[in-house]
Structures are given as C-alpha cells and as structure tokens.
Design a protein around this motif. Sequence first.
Motif, PDB file in Angstrom:
ATOM      1  N   LYS A 149       0.843  -1.289  -0.001  1.00 61.67           N
ATOM      2  CA  LYS A 149       0.137  -0.107  -0.038  1.00 61.67           C
ATOM      3  C   LYS A 149       0.841   1.225   0.123  1.00 61.67           C
ATOM      4  CE  LYS A 149      -3.638  -0.516   2.597  1.00 61.67           C
ATOM      5  NZ  LYS A 149      -4.957  -1.323   1.909  1.00 61.67           N
ATOM      6  N   GLY A 150       0.391   2.388  -0.752  1.00 62.73           N
ATOM      7  CA  GLY A 150       0.961   3.602  -0.757  1.00 62.73           C
ATOM      8  C   GLY A 150       1.225   3.999   0.930  1.00 62.73           C
ATOM      9  N   GLY A 151       2.177   4.550   1.001  1.00 70.12           N
ATOM     10  CA  GLY A 151       2.575   5.336   2.448  1.00 70.12           C
ATOM     11  C   GLY A 151       2.334   4.377   3.657  1.00 70.12           C
TER      12      GLY A 151
ATOM     13  N   THR B 192       4.762   7.418   5.871  1.00 72.42           N
ATOM     14  CA  THR B 192       3.636   8.257   5.408  1.00 72.42           C
ATOM     15  C   THR B 192       3.802   9.431   4.651  1.00 72.42           C
ATOM     16  OG1 THR B 192       1.317   8.923   6.163  1.00 72.42           O
ATOM     17  CG2 THR B 192       3.132   9.124   7.474  1.00 72.42           C
ATOM     18  N   SER B 193       2.946   9.542   3.395  1.00 74.36           N
ATOM     19  CA  SER B 193       2.968  10.816   2.659  1.00 74.36           C
ATOM     20  C   SER B 193       2.943  12.117   3.518  1.00 74.36           C
ATOM     21  CB  SER B 193       2.149  10.721   1.395  1.00 74.36           C
ATOM     22  OG  SER B 193       0.892  10.747   1.927  1.00 74.36           O
ATOM     23  N   ALA B 194       1.981  11.905   4.480  1.00 76.98           N
ATOM     24  CA  ALA B 194       1.422  12.980   5.352  1.00 76.98           C
ATOM     25  C   ALA B 194       2.588  13.862   5.952  1.00 76.98           C
ATOM     26  CB  ALA B 194       0.560  12.556   6.477  1.00 76.98           C
TER      27      ALA B 194
ATOM     28  N   LEU C 194      -5.023  15.144   3.313  1.00 76.78           N
ATOM     29  CA  LEU C 194      -4.558  14.033   2.371  1.00 76.78           C
ATOM     30  C   LEU C 194      -5.949  14.033   1.475  1.00 76.78           C
ATOM     31  CD1 LEU C 194      -2.769  11.307   3.917  1.00 76.78           C
ATOM     32  CD2 LEU C 194      -1.782  13.329   3.117  1.00 76.78           C
ATOM     33  N   MET C 195      -5.895  13.544   0.206  1.00 76.28           N
ATOM     34  CA  MET C 195      -7.150  13.368  -0.711  1.00 76.28           C
ATOM     35  C   MET C 195      -7.942  14.536  -0.777  1.00 76.28           C
ATOM     36  SD  MET C 195      -8.125   9.566   0.518  1.00 76.28           S
ATOM     37  CE  MET C 195      -8.096   9.879   2.228  1.00 76.28           C
ATOM     38  N   ALA C 196      -7.306  15.918  -0.642  1.00 72.05           N
ATOM     39  CA  ALA C 196      -8.147  17.000  -0.595  1.00 72.05           C
ATOM     40  C   ALA C 196      -8.226  17.965  -1.710  1.00 72.05           C
ATOM     41  CB  ALA C 196      -7.483  17.916   0.677  1.00 72.05           C
TER      42      ALA C 196
ATOM     43  N   VAL D  76       2.065  19.734  -2.571  1.00 75.67           N
ATOM     44  CA  VAL D  76       3.170  18.921  -3.314  1.00 75.67           C
ATOM     45  C   VAL D  76       2.464  17.730  -3.922  1.00 75.67           C
ATOM     46  CG1 VAL D  76       5.287  17.839  -2.978  1.00 75.67           C
ATOM     47  CG2 VAL D  76       4.666  19.461  -1.268  1.00 75.67           C
ATOM     48  N   GLU D  77       2.683  17.803  -4.997  1.00 74.88           N
ATOM     49  CA  GLU D  77       1.840  16.806  -5.985  1.00 74.88           C
ATOM     50  C   GLU D  77       2.952  15.786  -6.324  1.00 74.88           C
ATOM     51  OE1 GLU D  77       0.153  18.041  -9.726  1.00 74.88           O
ATOM     52  OE2 GLU D  77       0.130  15.692 -10.501  1.00 74.88           O
ATOM     53  N   ARG D  78       2.506  14.218  -6.117  1.00 76.61           N
ATOM     54  CA  ARG D  78       3.559  13.090  -6.391  1.00 76.61           C
ATOM     55  C   ARG D  78       4.823  13.268  -5.955  1.00 76.61           C
ATOM     56  NH1 ARG D  78       0.320  10.438 -10.658  1.00 76.61           N
ATOM     57  NH2 ARG D  78      -1.111  12.170 -11.424  1.00 76.61           N
TER      58      ARG D  78
END
Length: 335
Positions: free
Chosen positions: A171-173, A202-204, A251-253, A278-280
């Motif tokens: 899974k991502g992050g 985590t990406s967060a 996230l997911m915003a 920040v994208e990708r």
Amino acid sequence: MLVETDLTDVPVVVLGAPGRTGAVTRRYRRAGARVTEVTSPAQLTEAVLREVRLGVVVDSPGPWPELTSLLRRQCLVVTEAGDSEPRGRVVLVGAGPGGRGMLTLAGAAALADADVVLADRLATVDVRALAPGAEILDVGKTPGHHAVPQRQIEALLVERARRGLTVVRLKGGDPYVFGRGGEEVAAAVAAGVPVTVVPGVTSAVSVPAAVGIPVTHRGLSHVFTVVSGHVPLEPERARALVGLGGTVVLLMAMHSLVQVTAALERAGMPARTPAAIVERGYTAEQASLTSTLGELAADAARAGIGSPAVVVVGEVVRQSAVWQQRVLPRLGGAA
Ligand code: SAH
C-alpha cells in the motif's frame, strides 16, 4: 542462496522435512532453477538423481542423512535453514510515498519473500524487481477506472493465504493512514489467517519534507493534524481544527480544495496563512507550489496541480523558503 550464480534451468533437489522446504524451494525457483522438492524418500527417484546438478539440504543434516549422502555422490550439496515463518499468511506492507528509497528494509524483505503481491496505485515501487517470481495483482484505483472493490481485495488476500501462499498487500505510504489497513487485518484475523503489518513512510509527513517543510518546528508549530479531504469539513470540526493551532496536513483534498480552504477560513484561520501543495512527492513528476490559504485553490488551478497531492497549511510552510536557499553540494567534484 549461498552462491550468486545463474541457475536458469539447472536441475536442483531441495531435500527436507515436510513444511520446512517451502521458502527455499521458492527462492531457487525464482532464480530459474528446475526444482524437485523432496519431502519424503520416495520422491528421490532414480530419474531425479540422474539429472540433479545441485542439492540443497534444508536444516542439515535433514531428516534422512542417507539421502543426503546419495545426493553428495551425484552433485554439489549446500545446506540452508528451513522456513522460519508459517506460510499461508498476509503481510501488509507500507511502500512509502514513492520510489525504492522510501521503502523500508523490512518492506523490501517481505516483498522478496512474497508469493503473491496485491499492489495499490500509490505504491510506485518496482514490484516486479522487488518480488521476482511472485504473482502480481494490480488492485489499485486509477481515477475513472474501476478498481477491485475492497471486500474483493480482502477475499483475495484470505483465499491466496489459505492456499499456503505468502501474500503481500502493498500500500502507498503507511497501511494504517487512510489506507484501510485495519479492515484488511480484521478480514485476515476473522478468517484465522496469520497477519503482520510492516509500517511505511507516510506521505502526510514525508511529502511536505520533499520540499523542505517540517510538519513541526520549534517555535512555529508543536501540533500537526492529518485530515482527510474526502469527507466534508463540517464547521464544528473546522473550528476544532483551527483551535488546535499548529500545522494542518490534508490528504485526498485536491477535489475539495475550494471547500476545505473556505471552511478553514470561515473557522477563523487567517487567509494569509502560508499553504503549500506537493503533488506526486518523491516521483519523477513531483510538482509543488506555495501560496496562502486564501489563494491556494486558485493558484493550484492555475498551475495545474492535481492528485495525488499533500496540502500543508501553517507557518511551517515558510521553512520551504529556507529549503530553497540551501547550499547544494556540487556534483562532479572540484569547482
Ligand atoms: N496510506 C497513505 C495515504 C493514502 S490516502 C500514506 O500513508 O501516505 C491517498 C492520499 O495520500 C493521496 O490523495 C495524497 O493526498 C496522499 N499521497 C500519497 N502518496 C503521495 C505522494 N507520493 N505525493 C503526494 N501525495 C501523496
């Protein structure tokens, strides 16, 4: 494997007690060898003995020392330790925000040991290279395309594990940060399938860091809150969030950016509060912008910044300017 060598099509016998040879067999098969697994004396037939070029004895001296001697007369014999973990299990692995460098060593080890990998769209590591020989099922969601429904993913995890396979759910992050990891663990537990979780970066926290934004910074922010933009930010929740102070990470915003930023403003967060997107992060397509809460949605639309992206709101965003001014080491040696 003890020796790094090309085993393509080499006839190998893996000899050991039932239930101990699985991991070793899989590893040699992945290296291209033609493996005959011998977990009872009858399986070591004349034909197999005639062909064999390499013998692998699991848990030496193994259950049948006389078979080991037989093998030794035919070919080179090496020894290996048997399975340490039960097969037939599920491992949830956090892949981090992107690229192999953000995967943990434990995550890479789990992938190398996988028979099956169920991968997410956000897990951008090269699964084929990290899990050679494994069956790879892409269950990820691409916007506009149908993803495998969550319940079906859970059923797949359980079904493959029940077949005695080691199933990695990549899974991502981090699996537990808006990743439905908890549901997948619950599904495995309910089915009586052993399950473990390898945390991920985590990406967060890491994606803001990709552009030099620390989520906490002494004197600026000693709280950070991670919020999903997937559910509407009700006025009461927005007030609570703004009341906490500190950094807000969304996230997911991206699809609700106008509403979310407006909700924060209405809840009392000043429009001039620094904000960034920040994208990708950590991929070749990384893109970012800094702005203010009041201008963020319009700036993002102008710049064409889209999902997946992390939004950061708070004074810490100013630190990205420090980052911009950093002195980079010169590449290529002498000045
Ligand atoms: N479990 C994941 C989050 C899953 S929710 C984690 O811990 O990171 C999906 C959201 O994560 C995306 O909409 C986006 O907001 C964020 N995200 C994940 N990877 C990202 C990346 N490399 N760059 C920017 N945002 C990312």
